[in-house]
Design a protein around this motif. Structure first.
Motif, PDB file in Angstrom:
ATOM      1  N   ASP A 155      45.677  19.549  -4.108  1.00  0.00           N
ATOM      2  CA  ASP A 155      46.496  18.622  -4.900  1.00  0.00           C
ATOM      3  C   ASP A 155      46.301  17.223  -4.329  1.00  0.00           C
ATOM      4  O   ASP A 155      46.980  16.837  -3.377  1.00  0.00           O
ATOM      5  N   HIS A 156      45.362  16.484  -4.898  1.00  0.00           N
ATOM      6  CA  HIS A 156      45.005  15.173  -4.363  1.00  0.00           C
ATOM      7  C   HIS A 156      44.712  14.238  -5.537  1.00  0.00           C
ATOM      8  O   HIS A 156      43.893  14.569  -6.404  1.00  0.00           O
ATOM      9  N   PRO A 157      45.334  13.060  -5.590  1.00  0.00           N
ATOM     10  CA  PRO A 157      45.134  12.184  -6.748  1.00  0.00           C
ATOM     11  C   PRO A 157      43.696  11.708  -6.923  1.00  0.00           C
ATOM     12  O   PRO A 157      43.251  11.472  -8.048  1.00  0.00           O
TER      13      PRO A 157
ATOM     14  N   ILE B  37      44.728  13.512 -17.358  1.00  0.00           N
ATOM     15  CA  ILE B  37      44.573  13.759 -15.915  1.00  0.00           C
ATOM     16  C   ILE B  37      44.717  12.454 -15.145  1.00  0.00           C
ATOM     17  O   ILE B  37      45.384  12.398 -14.094  1.00  0.00           O
ATOM     18  N   LEU B  38      44.125  11.386 -15.657  1.00  0.00           N
ATOM     19  CA  LEU B  38      44.202  10.086 -14.990  1.00  0.00           C
ATOM     20  C   LEU B  38      45.634   9.575 -14.931  1.00  0.00           C
ATOM     21  O   LEU B  38      46.092   9.093 -13.882  1.00  0.00           O
ATOM     22  N   GLN B  39      46.349   9.659 -16.034  1.00  0.00           N
ATOM     23  CA  GLN B  39      47.726   9.159 -16.068  1.00  0.00           C
ATOM     24  C   GLN B  39      48.603   9.893 -15.060  1.00  0.00           C
ATOM     25  O   GLN B  39      49.427   9.271 -14.374  1.00  0.00           O
ATOM     26  N   ALA B  40      48.406  11.208 -14.944  1.00  0.00           N
ATOM     27  CA  ALA B  40      49.179  11.981 -13.965  1.00  0.00           C
ATOM     28  C   ALA B  40      48.835  11.551 -12.539  1.00  0.00           C
ATOM     29  O   ALA B  40      49.716  11.464 -11.672  1.00  0.00           O
ATOM     30  N   ALA B  41      47.562  11.254 -12.295  1.00  0.00           N
ATOM     31  CA  ALA B  41      47.149  10.811 -10.954  1.00  0.00           C
ATOM     32  C   ALA B  41      47.706   9.437 -10.638  1.00  0.00           C
ATOM     33  O   ALA B  41      48.231   9.197  -9.541  1.00  0.00           O
ATOM     34  N   LEU B  42      47.602   8.502 -11.588  1.00  0.00           N
ATOM     35  CA  LEU B  42      48.101   7.145 -11.356  1.00  0.00           C
ATOM     36  C   LEU B  42      49.606   7.119 -11.131  1.00  0.00           C
ATOM     37  O   LEU B  42      50.116   6.272 -10.388  1.00  0.00           O
ATOM     38  N   ALA B  43      50.320   8.047 -11.768  1.00  0.00           N
ATOM     39  CA  ALA B  43      51.777   8.094 -11.628  1.00  0.00           C
ATOM     40  C   ALA B  43      52.211   8.400 -10.198  1.00  0.00           C
ATOM     41  O   ALA B  43      53.357   8.136  -9.817  1.00  0.00           O
TER      42      ALA B  43
ATOM     43  N   LEU C 145      46.647   4.916  -5.320  1.00  0.00           N
ATOM     44  CA  LEU C 145      45.420   4.495  -5.984  1.00  0.00           C
ATOM     45  C   LEU C 145      44.211   4.623  -5.064  1.00  0.00           C
ATOM     46  O   LEU C 145      44.266   4.267  -3.890  1.00  0.00           O
ATOM     47  N   GLY C 146      43.124   5.118  -5.631  1.00  0.00           N
ATOM     48  CA  GLY C 146      41.858   5.214  -4.927  1.00  0.00           C
ATOM     49  C   GLY C 146      40.730   4.773  -5.839  1.00  0.00           C
ATOM     50  O   GLY C 146      40.937   4.503  -7.034  1.00  0.00           O
ATOM     51  N   GLU C 147      39.519   4.719  -5.281  1.00  0.00           N
ATOM     52  CA  GLU C 147      38.394   4.149  -6.027  1.00  0.00           C
ATOM     53  C   GLU C 147      38.047   4.946  -7.277  1.00  0.00           C
ATOM     54  O   GLU C 147      37.688   4.362  -8.310  1.00  0.00           O
ATOM     55  N   PHE C 148      38.159   6.277  -7.230  1.00  0.00           N
ATOM     56  CA  PHE C 148      37.790   7.055  -8.409  1.00  0.00           C
ATOM     57  C   PHE C 148      38.830   6.926  -9.513  1.00  0.00           C
ATOM     58  O   PHE C 148      38.490   6.932 -10.701  1.00  0.00           O
ATOM     59  N   GLN C 149      40.098   6.763  -9.134  1.00  0.00           N
ATOM     60  CA  GLN C 149      41.119   6.501 -10.153  1.00  0.00           C
ATOM     61  C   GLN C 149      40.876   5.145 -10.821  1.00  0.00           C
ATOM     62  O   GLN C 149      41.018   5.010 -12.039  1.00  0.00           O
ATOM     63  N   ALA C 150      40.511   4.148 -10.025  1.00  0.00           N
ATOM     64  CA  ALA C 150      40.234   2.821 -10.589  1.00  0.00           C
ATOM     65  C   ALA C 150      39.032   2.865 -11.530  1.00  0.00           C
ATOM     66  O   ALA C 150      39.051   2.283 -12.624  1.00  0.00           O
ATOM     67  N   GLN C 151      37.972   3.563 -11.126  1.00  0.00           N
ATOM     68  CA  GLN C 151      36.812   3.697 -12.004  1.00  0.00           C
ATOM     69  C   GLN C 151      37.167   4.443 -13.285  1.00  0.00           C
ATOM     70  O   GLN C 151      36.682   4.100 -14.374  1.00  0.00           O
ATOM     71  N   ALA C 152      37.992   5.471 -13.152  1.00  0.00           N
ATOM     72  CA  ALA C 152      38.400   6.236 -14.334  1.00  0.00           C
ATOM     73  C   ALA C 152      39.238   5.371 -15.272  1.00  0.00           C
ATOM     74  O   ALA C 152      39.138   5.502 -16.506  1.00  0.00           O
ATOM     75  N   ALA C 153      40.078   4.494 -14.714  1.00  0.00           N
ATOM     76  CA  ALA C 153      40.880   3.599 -15.555  1.00  0.00           C
ATOM     77  C   ALA C 153      39.986   2.670 -16.371  1.00  0.00           C
ATOM     78  O   ALA C 153      40.253   2.398 -17.556  1.00  0.00           O
ATOM     79  N   ILE C 154      38.906   2.195 -15.764  1.00  0.00           N
ATOM     80  CA  ILE C 154      37.950   1.348 -16.488  1.00  0.00           C
ATOM     81  C   ILE C 154      37.279   2.149 -17.603  1.00  0.00           C
ATOM     82  O   ILE C 154      37.156   1.687 -18.748  1.00  0.00           O
ATOM     83  N   ALA C 155      36.854   3.365 -17.279  1.00  0.00           N
ATOM     84  CA  ALA C 155      36.219   4.225 -18.287  1.00  0.00           C
ATOM     85  C   ALA C 155      37.191   4.546 -19.426  1.00  0.00           C
ATOM     86  O   ALA C 155      36.784   4.612 -20.590  1.00  0.00           O
ATOM     87  N   ALA C 156      38.467   4.723 -19.087  1.00  0.00           N
ATOM     88  CA  ALA C 156      39.470   5.025 -20.121  1.00  0.00           C
ATOM     89  C   ALA C 156      39.662   3.847 -21.068  1.00  0.00           C
ATOM     90  O   ALA C 156      39.851   4.033 -22.276  1.00  0.00           O
TER      91      ALA C 156
ATOM     92  N   ASP D 274      39.023  -5.817 -10.165  1.00  0.00           N
ATOM     93  CA  ASP D 274      39.621  -6.480  -9.004  1.00  0.00           C
ATOM     94  C   ASP D 274      40.220  -5.453  -8.045  1.00  0.00           C
ATOM     95  O   ASP D 274      40.066  -5.567  -6.816  1.00  0.00           O
ATOM     96  N   GLU D 275      40.899  -4.451  -8.605  1.00  0.00           N
ATOM     97  CA  GLU D 275      41.463  -3.376  -7.779  1.00  0.00           C
ATOM     98  C   GLU D 275      40.342  -2.604  -7.074  1.00  0.00           C
ATOM     99  O   GLU D 275      40.433  -2.295  -5.885  1.00  0.00           O
ATOM    100  N   LEU D 276      39.278  -2.305  -7.816  1.00  0.00           N
ATOM    101  CA  LEU D 276      38.172  -1.529  -7.252  1.00  0.00           C
ATOM    102  C   LEU D 276      37.479  -2.304  -6.131  1.00  0.00           C
ATOM    103  O   LEU D 276      37.149  -1.726  -5.083  1.00  0.00           O
ATOM    104  N   VAL D 277      37.259  -3.602  -6.334  1.00  0.00           N
ATOM    105  CA  VAL D 277      36.645  -4.430  -5.288  1.00  0.00           C
ATOM    106  C   VAL D 277      37.547  -4.478  -4.063  1.00  0.00           C
ATOM    107  O   VAL D 277      37.075  -4.411  -2.916  1.00  0.00           O
ATOM    108  N   HIS D 278      38.849  -4.579  -4.279  1.00  0.00           N
ATOM    109  CA  HIS D 278      39.798  -4.591  -3.160  1.00  0.00           C
ATOM    110  C   HIS D 278      39.733  -3.282  -2.377  1.00  0.00           C
ATOM    111  O   HIS D 278      39.810  -3.272  -1.140  1.00  0.00           O
ATOM    112  N   LEU D 279      39.550  -2.162  -3.090  1.00  0.00           N
ATOM    113  CA  LEU D 279      39.522  -0.851  -2.440  1.00  0.00           C
ATOM    114  C   LEU D 279      38.214  -0.594  -1.705  1.00  0.00           C
ATOM    115  O   LEU D 279      38.196   0.032  -0.641  1.00  0.00           O
ATOM    116  N   THR D 280      37.091  -1.055  -2.273  1.00  0.00           N
ATOM    117  CA  THR D 280      35.782  -0.652  -1.761  1.00  0.00           C
ATOM    118  C   THR D 280      34.914  -1.791  -1.253  1.00  0.00           C
ATOM    119  O   THR D 280      33.999  -1.553  -0.465  1.00  0.00           O
TER     120      THR D 280
END
Length: 381
Positions: free
Chosen positions: A197-199, A247-253, A257-268, A289-295
């Motif tokens: 169970d990991h976002p 799946i993304l909305q449940a993770a973001l809730a 936040l992590g890099e794959f969630q940020a990438q998925a938000a862009i794809a969404a 901006d969030e993704l650059v901040h994370l990575t």
């Protein structure tokens, strides 16, 4: 017989053999032999307990190999007597096997190969075909990887981030040979999501689903590359998009936040736009901006420059691009696109031709070459 369902049992069976005293490399070999036997036997005589059948057969094959080994006495002292056939143990070491296959002592290529073999249950031939290398080459790579991790016990916490990067590498290989690696990566990530169970695991699964949903529209009938803005969106798989967004909305809730969630938000956000013109580029820039901040990833910064060019105009995009190293892969292609958007067709045509020479694959090279030819034709008219 569903071979994909059969492969899902592989990591649990390997884990059981390791817990009984088998070395990882020998356990993996024994399970592969058992899978071959299952493919031969099950169509005519399916077992009531598939996992228990695989454990019993694999353990017997391991014992046969152990007894034939030159150090038989020492090995037989540390292994258990053959258990009476019956229901398989309830312990599931699938998660630990993911961590083992992504061990920091392995190269990314070796981690990918070992994950596909030990967790995915693919044969060496299938993996070699998917990566377009000789089977002997892949066999050596897998053997070296197994030797590297053979002494690692299943009692150490693993690095989830490393596992996710390995799975993302598999996904990005796409399709080659008889194995669809993108679909296989999704299957393995679903399996991982069920075990932990990991976002960020959920974020990677969402990202894969959202990207995979666009696959039917990515190439034309002749195999040519179709850019996102030109894709026929009626070909996108809306079922996969809806699943990925949920799946993304449940993770973001969960607010981790992590890099794959940020990438998925862009794809969404791309998936949510009914046409290219309706894309919410302002939000996409914010997520970059969030993704650059994370990575602090140069690739994320390059993609952000494209998004800035769409949201605030090509000159703003070029200004963002100017801050990046021009040796970055696809930097020249992005510069060509933004120059064309800014009306500088001659420079854009030259840059498209330069980008084609640097393209990492044939479809991308052909696409960039066509872009250069299109602009040169306009300049001559």
């Amino acid at each position: 017989m569903d071979e994909a369902a059969l492969r899902t049992l592989t990591p649990a069976v390997i884990g059981i053999l390791v817990r009984r005293g088998a070395d990882f490399a020998e356990a993996e070999d024994a399970v592969q032999d058992a899978l071959v036997e299952a493919v031969r036997v099950w169509p005519d005589d399916p077992p009531r307990d598939p996992k228990g059948w695989l454990v019993t057969v694999a353990w017997r094959k391991f014992l046969d190999t152990a007894r034939a080994h030159s150090s038989r006495r020492q090995r037989e002292e540390r292994i258990e007597a053959e258990p009476v056939p019956g229901p398989a143990e309830a312990v599931d070491d699938t998660l630990q096997l993911y961590f083992l296959c992504a061990h920091p002592s392995l190269t990314p290529a070796s981690s990918v190969a070992l994950t596909l073999r030990a967790v995915g249950g693919l044969t060496t031939r299938q993996i070699a075909q998917a990566y377009l290398v000789p089977e002997a080459t892949m066999a050596q790579r897998i053997s070296r990887a197994k030797r590297t991790v053979s002494g690692v016990r299943f009692n150490q916490p693993g690095d989830v981030a490393t596992v996710l990067r390995v799975l993302y590498l598999v996904f990005n290989e796409g399709y080659s040979g008889e194995v669809d690696l993108a679909a296989e990566a999704i299957r393995l990530t679903r399996q991982l999501a069920a075990a932990i169970d990991h976002p960020e695991v959920a974020g990677l699964l969402a990202l894969m689903l959202l990207h995979h949903a666009r696959r039917p529209a990515r190439t034309g009938p002749d195999g040519s590359l179709v850019p996102l803005a030109e894709q026929d969106r009626s070909l996108w798989d809306t079922r996969l998009i809806a699943e990925g967004v949920d799946i993304l909305q449940a993770a973001l809730a969960r607010d981790r936040l992590g890099e794959f969630q940020a990438q998925a938000a862009i794809a969404a956000l791309h998936a949510d736009a009914r046409t290219a013109e309706e894309t919410d580029w302002v939000q996409i820039v914010e997520w970059y901006d969030e993704l650059v901040h994370l990575t602090d990833s140069p690739v994320a910064r390059l993609n952000r420059a494209v998004a800035v060019g769409e949201a605030d105009g090509p000159r703003a995009g070029l200004a963002a691009l100017a801050a990046l190293d021009d040796a970055l892969p696809r930097h020249t292609a992005v510069a060509a696109y933004l120059r064309e958007r800014d009306g500088d067709l001659a420079t854009a045509a030259r840059l498209y031709a330069e980008a084609a020479d640097k393209a990492p694959n044939l479809p991308e090279r052909d696409h960039l070459t066509r872009q250069a030819a299109r602009l040169n034709a306009l300049l001559r008219s």
